[in-house]
Design an enzyme around this catalytic site. Structure first.
Site, PDB file in Angstrom:
ATOM      1  N   CYS A  60       0.859  -1.175   0.000  1.00  0.00           N
ATOM      2  CA  CYS A  60       0.000   0.000   0.000  1.00  0.00           C
ATOM      3  C   CYS A  60       0.901   1.234   0.000  1.00  0.00           C
ATOM      4  O   CYS A  60       1.411   1.648   1.035  1.00  0.00           O
ATOM      5  CB  CYS A  60      -0.910  -0.004   1.232  1.00  0.00           C
ATOM      6  N   LEU A  61       1.124   1.762  -1.179  1.00  0.00           N
ATOM      7  CA  LEU A  61       1.927   2.964  -1.361  1.00  0.00           C
ATOM      8  C   LEU A  61       1.181   3.827  -2.368  1.00  0.00           C
ATOM      9  O   LEU A  61       0.939   3.393  -3.499  1.00  0.00           O
ATOM     10  CB  LEU A  61       3.323   2.583  -1.862  1.00  0.00           C
TER      11      LEU A  61
END
Length: 182
Positions: free
Chosen positions: A112-113
């Site tokens: 999750c970036l």
């Protein structure tokens, strides 16, 4: 009327006979951009790049991050990068091969970036993604989690989170609601 296809074929045959081999395959715009990005990489001493499929396959490579500070100090985390032919118009697919107890990385290796999702922009580069991954290990973000349990522990009890990280990096079990072996 000139037959364009026969002219092109004759040019190709002439090129082949001139140097004894077929002409070099043209690189896609994505391959050219990745080649540029990789040549301009500015890797920290804690980060390395490898090409498991050979250096001719620039669209698939691995980045290894070894944080030297923070919760994950002393760990080794390997990320695979799969880049499409239309890069940079589409973000690379990045997965973490190393099982890790982290609020922003789930047990399947999804990361999750924000710059890999909604904030991707063609002006960003492989270097931008690597900086983002390094930052996730220095300052995990519990406000945008993939691993909700890890995020909750980080928010509510940072000392317990640190213990869980250490236990998971040593191959131990982590988890309150269900035991998770990392």
């Amino acid at each position: 009327m000139i037959k364009l296809f026969s002219v092109k074929q004759k040019q190709k045959e002439a090129a082949e006979s001139a140097n004894g081999r077929a002409p070099v395959k043209k690189q896609s715009p994505g391959e050219l951009r990745v080649q540029k990005d990789i040549s301009e990489l500015n890797l920290a001493k804690t980060t390395s790049i490898s090409f498991p499929n050979g250096k001719d396959n620039l669209l698939n490579f691995e980045i290894t991050i070894r944080p030297d500070e923070g919760y994950y100090q002393g760990g080794t985390f390997v990320f695979t990068f799969q880049i499409s032919q239309v890069y940079p118009h589409e973000a690379p697919k990045v997965k973490c091969k190393t099982k890790v107890y982290h609020p922003n990385i789930d047990l399947e290796g999804n990361v999750c970036l924000n710059i890999l999702r909604e904030d991707w922009n063609p002006v960003l580069s492989v270097n931008s993604i690597i900086y983002g991954l390094q930052y996730l290990f220095l300052d995990p973000n519990p406000d945008d989690p993939l691993n909700h349990e890890a995020a909750e522990v980080l928010r509510e009890n940072p000392r317990q989170f640190e213990n869980n990280v250490r236990r998971s990096m040593a191959g131990g079990y982590v988890g309150v609601s269900r035991k998770v072996h990392l």
